[in-house]
Design an enzyme around this catalytic site. Structure first.
Site, PDB file in Angstrom:
ATOM      1  N   LYS A 166      -1.456  -1.155  -4.454  1.00  0.00           N
ATOM      2  CA  LYS A 166      -1.031  -2.183  -3.361  1.00  0.00           C
ATOM      3  C   LYS A 166      -0.432  -3.177  -3.952  1.00  0.00           C
ATOM      4  CE  LYS A 166      -4.349  -1.637   0.415  1.00  0.00           C
ATOM      5  NZ  LYS A 166      -5.017  -0.099  -0.096  1.00  0.00           N
ATOM      6  N   GLU A 204      -4.838 -11.609  -0.610  1.00  0.00           N
ATOM      7  CA  GLU A 204      -3.763 -12.024   0.099  1.00  0.00           C
ATOM      8  C   GLU A 204      -3.990 -12.848   1.263  1.00  0.00           C
ATOM      9  OE1 GLU A 204      -0.913  -8.256   1.053  1.00  0.00           O
ATOM     10  OE2 GLU A 204      -2.388  -8.273   2.679  1.00  0.00           O
ATOM     11  N   ARG A 237       2.112  10.601   3.098  1.00  0.00           N
ATOM     12  CA  ARG A 237       1.587  11.489   3.428  1.00  0.00           C
ATOM     13  C   ARG A 237       1.877  11.730   5.057  1.00  0.00           C
ATOM     14  NH1 ARG A 237      -2.776   9.501   6.260  1.00  0.00           N
ATOM     15  NH2 ARG A 237      -3.709   7.936   4.980  1.00  0.00           N
TER      16      ARG A 237
END
Length: 455
Positions: free
Chosen positions: A116, A200, A303
């Site tokens: 991430k 974050e 995906r």
């Protein structure tokens, strides 16, 4: 076109891939665990190979056994579905190293987006909006506290290698961060083998909106609209719809352009999803939002998503077919310069879990009756007589409904839920009955806190 395909997954997504492959005349091979030998995807494939016991590490994540199955059955390609090995770059490389076609993005793109923090930094460099947060892992609690002080509370504490809504916690102040940091770090090390933690900014009122992208064989990246995914429990989705009722034409243009830039930044090929947090503009003088809608990059799923059918309805495409065409080096079935959305679609995830606390409840399916009718589609992994075991995800089926507009889709969803009967394992169908009558959901003006407010 590819002539033979091994589906390295189980349940509804395996059936979904097999269905399209059969329509295209592609020979299919299913791999399965000992626990799944009676499920429909096993019998619907042209050939099936048992790759191990119920434990996923010994079967659906057993790379050696899956490659051996591919070689023994002489297939050309491998489709990983979602979950299990679908975002495992080493598996993608192993498939290709054995002379097989990987139906997914390149291993380098999977690696780039799998962390991430790295993904955030790449997106920021590409001009994709990212929320305030750390550009390097918070190596210890001291670093996490310093980062939070600079970002401002509340903050989200995230496992950098996490996914699927796992490995996340909210810290509203320093005391909470001291507790949550150690918890998330320990969870990340245990679940992902990587204890790296990202700090974050946390936004209390947000919507979860994502964009479907497709990296074409000729190198272009196109966006097929957005999906609203804000109905969640434990940060995991229960309902998705397209288009999002929160996205204006101007915001849609910005979202889709950012998603294309994200794909281009990593040379993306095949199907993928750019997930974003949408911070709604200030409404009704409440002062809890910005002056205009803002969105921030959350992560990229390298995906096919669980919720891909709502995009298929709205854009009139078969995303599995498009995946296979990209993998084979073929052009898409649609004109990338003339993508036109039509109508509205909603997907409900029918899970083997109770409708109040959402705790799993496996068991033998005594009765299984699927709804039908105009604008109704069911992608299921089970039939009556099958056993839902505790070894895998609780997803039983996906109920997808479409209509000319959102109101018609919601109305059809109510009828379809009423006509869906599952007896045996626990089932969350009653939750959807409640949700589809909920004034907040029906209005379209909801956020990720809606399920908590319903409980």
């Amino acid at each position: 076109m590819i002539e033979s395909l091994l589906v390295a997954n189980r349940g509804e997504i395996a059936r979904r891939v097999i269905r399209t492959a059969k329509r295209l005349g592609i020979r299919t091979v299913a791999v399965h665990s000992e626990a799944d030998h009676e499920l429909p995807f096993v019998t619907e494939a042209d050939e099936a190979v048992c790759v191990g016991p119920a434990n996923p590490a010994q079967s659906y994540r057993n790379v050696e056994a899956i490659i051996a199955a591919a070689k023994s059955t002489g297939v050309q390609a491998v489709h990983p579905g979602y979950g299990f090995l679908s975002e495992n770059a080493d598996f993608a490389r192993t498939v290709e190293a054995n002379g097989l076609i990987w139906v997914g993005p390149g291993a380098d793109a999977i690696t780039a987006m799998g962390d991430k923090i790295n993904a955030r930094n790449l997106m920021a460099a590409a001009g994709v909006p990212v929320a305030p947060g750390t550009t390097d892992p918070a190596a210890d609690l001291t670093a996490a506290l310093a980062a939070a002080a600079e970002i401002g509370y509340p903050v989200m504490v995230k496992a950098a290698a996490g996914g699927g809504g796992m490995g996340m916690a909210v810290a509203t102040d320093e005391a909470a961060l001291r507790t949550e940091y150690d918890k998330v770090r320990a969870f990340a090390e245990r679940m992902f083998g990587d204890g790296s933690v990202l700090i974050e900014r946390y936004f209390p009122r947000v919507r979860h909106v994502e964009v479907q992208i497709l990296g074409l064989a000729d190198g272009r990246v196109v966006a097929l609209g957005e999906r609203e995914c804000s109905v969640q429990r434990r940060n995991q989705k229960l309902v998705e719809e397209s288009p999002s009722p929160a996205v204006s034409p101007e915001l849609r243009e910005r979202l889709l352009a950012a998603a294309v830039r994200a794909g281009e930044a990593v040379g993306y090929r095949n199907a993928g999803t750019v997930e974003c947090l949408l911070v709604p503009r200030q409404r009704d003088g409440r002062g809890d939002g910005p002056a205009s809608d803002e969105f921030f990059f959350l992560e990229m799923n390298t995906r096919l998503q669980v919720e891909h059918p709502v995009t298929e309805y709205v854009y009139g495409v078969d995303l599995v077919e498009e995946q296979l065409r990209v993998a084979a080096g073929l052009a898409p079935t649609f004109d990338p310069d003339a993508l036109t959305p039509r109508g509205h679609a909603i997907e409900l995830r029918i899970n083997a879990e109770d409708p109040k606390r959402f705790l799993p409840g496996p068991g033998v399916i005594a009765t299984w009756v699927e709804p039908s009718g105009e604008g109704v589609r069911v992608d299921s992994g089970y039939v009556a007589g099958n056993t839902v075991t505790p070894f895998y995800d609780s997803l039983l089926a996906k109920l997808i409904v479409s209509g000319a507009d959102r109101a018609e889709a919601v109305a059809r969803a109510r009828t379809a839920v009423a006509g869906f009967e599952v007896v045996g394992p626990k089932c969350n169908l009653p939750f959807f009955t409640e949700l589809l009558e909920n004034a907040e959901f029906v209005s379209g003006d909801y956020d990720t806190g809606i399920v908590g407010r319903m409980r």
